[in-house]
Design a protein around this motif. Structure first.
Motif, PDB file in Angstrom:
ATOM      1  N   TRP A  10     -12.209 -18.705  28.485  1.00 14.50           N
ATOM      2  CA  TRP A  10     -11.497 -17.770  29.344  1.00 14.50           C
ATOM      3  C   TRP A  10     -12.006 -16.343  29.164  1.00 14.50           C
ATOM      4  O   TRP A  10     -12.084 -15.579  30.116  1.00 14.50           O
ATOM      5  N   ARG A  11     -12.369 -15.991  27.954  1.00 17.75           N
ATOM      6  CA  ARG A  11     -12.926 -14.651  27.701  1.00 17.75           C
ATOM      7  C   ARG A  11     -14.207 -14.458  28.508  1.00 17.75           C
ATOM      8  O   ARG A  11     -14.397 -13.431  29.157  1.00 17.75           O
ATOM      9  N   ASP A  12     -15.097 -15.449  28.490  1.00 15.04           N
ATOM     10  CA  ASP A  12     -16.343 -15.343  29.253  1.00 15.04           C
ATOM     11  C   ASP A  12     -16.082 -15.362  30.757  1.00 15.04           C
ATOM     12  O   ASP A  12     -16.793 -14.708  31.528  1.00 15.04           O
ATOM     13  N   TRP A  13     -15.066 -16.119  31.188  1.00 14.14           N
ATOM     14  CA  TRP A  13     -14.732 -16.157  32.602  1.00 14.14           C
ATOM     15  C   TRP A  13     -14.228 -14.798  33.092  1.00 14.14           C
ATOM     16  O   TRP A  13     -14.568 -14.350  34.192  1.00 14.14           O
ATOM     17  N   LEU A  14     -13.440 -14.114  32.287  1.00 20.42           N
ATOM     18  CA  LEU A  14     -12.939 -12.796  32.673  1.00 20.42           C
ATOM     19  C   LEU A  14     -14.085 -11.795  32.852  1.00 20.42           C
ATOM     20  O   LEU A  14     -14.067 -10.970  33.771  1.00 20.42           O
ATOM     21  N   VAL A  15     -15.079 -11.882  31.973  1.00 23.47           N
ATOM     22  CA  VAL A  15     -16.258 -11.025  32.106  1.00 23.47           C
ATOM     23  C   VAL A  15     -16.997 -11.333  33.400  1.00 23.47           C
ATOM     24  O   VAL A  15     -17.411 -10.433  34.138  1.00 23.47           O
ATOM     25  N   LEU A  16     -17.173 -12.627  33.699  1.00 16.20           N
ATOM     26  CA  LEU A  16     -17.886 -13.027  34.916  1.00 16.20           C
ATOM     27  C   LEU A  16     -17.102 -12.656  36.168  1.00 16.20           C
ATOM     28  O   LEU A  16     -17.691 -12.209  37.163  1.00 16.20           O
ATOM     29  N   LYS A  17     -15.788 -12.819  36.130  1.00 15.59           N
ATOM     30  CA  LYS A  17     -14.970 -12.593  37.321  1.00 15.59           C
ATOM     31  C   LYS A  17     -15.048 -11.153  37.803  1.00 15.59           C
ATOM     32  O   LYS A  17     -14.963 -10.883  39.004  1.00 15.59           O
ATOM     33  N   ARG A  18     -15.225 -10.198  36.882  1.00 12.56           N
ATOM     34  CA  ARG A  18     -15.285  -8.791  37.258  1.00 12.56           C
ATOM     35  C   ARG A  18     -16.519  -8.473  38.108  1.00 12.56           C
ATOM     36  O   ARG A  18     -16.523  -7.500  38.853  1.00 12.56           O
ATOM     37  N   ARG A  19     -17.566  -9.295  37.977  1.00  8.91           N
ATOM     38  CA  ARG A  19     -18.790  -9.019  38.729  1.00  8.91           C
ATOM     39  C   ARG A  19     -19.312 -10.269  39.437  1.00  8.91           C
ATOM     40  O   ARG A  19     -20.510 -10.472  39.559  1.00  8.91           O
ATOM     41  N   ILE A  20     -18.385 -11.089  39.909  1.00 11.27           N
ATOM     42  CA  ILE A  20     -18.765 -12.359  40.509  1.00 11.27           C
ATOM     43  C   ILE A  20     -19.593 -12.169  41.773  1.00 11.27           C
ATOM     44  O   ILE A  20     -20.527 -12.924  42.036  1.00 11.27           O
TER      45      ILE A  20
END
Length: 246
Positions: A10-20
């Motif tokens: 989930w931590r990595d997903w949050l990083v990705l979601k900001r710049r998807i």
């Protein structure tokens, strides 16, 4: 354990979601170049049996791209985290197991590979390719993303500098990118050389994806080989992280 795996993922997903949005756009460049150069350019004058070269090459591009994205999205950040930023230490002192951390990282890398591959599939249809996306195709794709994300954990824990990580890409991933049945059939390679190529995981990913996409025989052997690689790389990655923790 599942909650710990989910936390890392989930931590990595949050990083990705900001710049998807930027992530998806950046992943369109390389596939478009491959499809234009090999599909529309070289492919117009070539055919493989009943299929056009564009139809033949799309599964290879998907295997190649999913390998690169799944690997690079885990290897470089984790290597930098271990050697330079020292943020890996936060995970090492956290009350989670080494296996949970590795599984979470592998899943996050596989997710990025699947997102990138979805972009390629859409582009390939727009370019006029004809292939099928079925359950066997999706299973082979998922295995390919998972096994190269797990290999990325191993590489990130073994390489001692950013330069060594770049060398790993040059000496391991780059040869596989062009030799493992991605752009041509391996039948005409010298026999001894072909035996080596047949042992590499990307070769089996290319075989499995192509047979599923073009309606060939189901490549169960390729799936078994890919799953074996996944188990080996994952176990190796967990052991390496345990050693660092000690």
């Amino acid at each position: 354990m599942l909650q710990d795996v989910w936390t890392v993922f989930w931590r990595d997903w949050l990083v990705l979601k900001r710049r998807i949005g930027r992530y998806i756009l950046s992943r369109m460049i390389s596939p478009i170049l491959y499809l234009v150069a090999f599909g529309w350019g070289l492919g117009r004058s070539m055919a493989f049996g009943q299929e056009s070269y564009l139809d033949f090459i799309v599964p290879g591009i998907i295997a190649l791209n999913s390998m690169n994205i799944s690997f690079n999205s885990v290897s470089s950040p984790l290597n930098m985290s271990r050697l330079y930023h020292k943020t890996l230490e936060e995970y090492l002192i956290a009350p989670i197991s080494a296996a949970s951390f590795v599984f979470g990282k592998v899943l996050s890398g596989a997710l990025r590979g699947l997102i990138s591959t979805s972009v390629i599939i859409v582009l390939a249809y727009l370019f006029g390719a004809h292939f099928s996306v079925n359950l066997f195709f999706l299973g082979a794709l998922l295995l390919n993303c998972l096994l190269f994300a797990s290999l990325a954990v191993v590489a990130a824990m073994k390489m001692g500098s950013h330069e060594e990580m770049a060398n790993f890409n040059t000496y391991v991933l780059l040869p596989m990118s062009f030799l493992c049945g991605t752009f041509f059939k391996t039948d005409h390679l010298p026999l001894a050389f072909r035996y080596i190529i047949e042992m590499l995981p990307l070769t089996h990913a290319s075989y499995a994806l192509r047979s599923a996409a073009l309606g060939g025989e189901v490549g169960y052997i390729s799936l078994v080989v890919m799953f074996a690689y996944l188990l080996i790389f994952t176990f190796w990655g967990v052991q390496l992280l345990k050693k660092v923790r000690e």
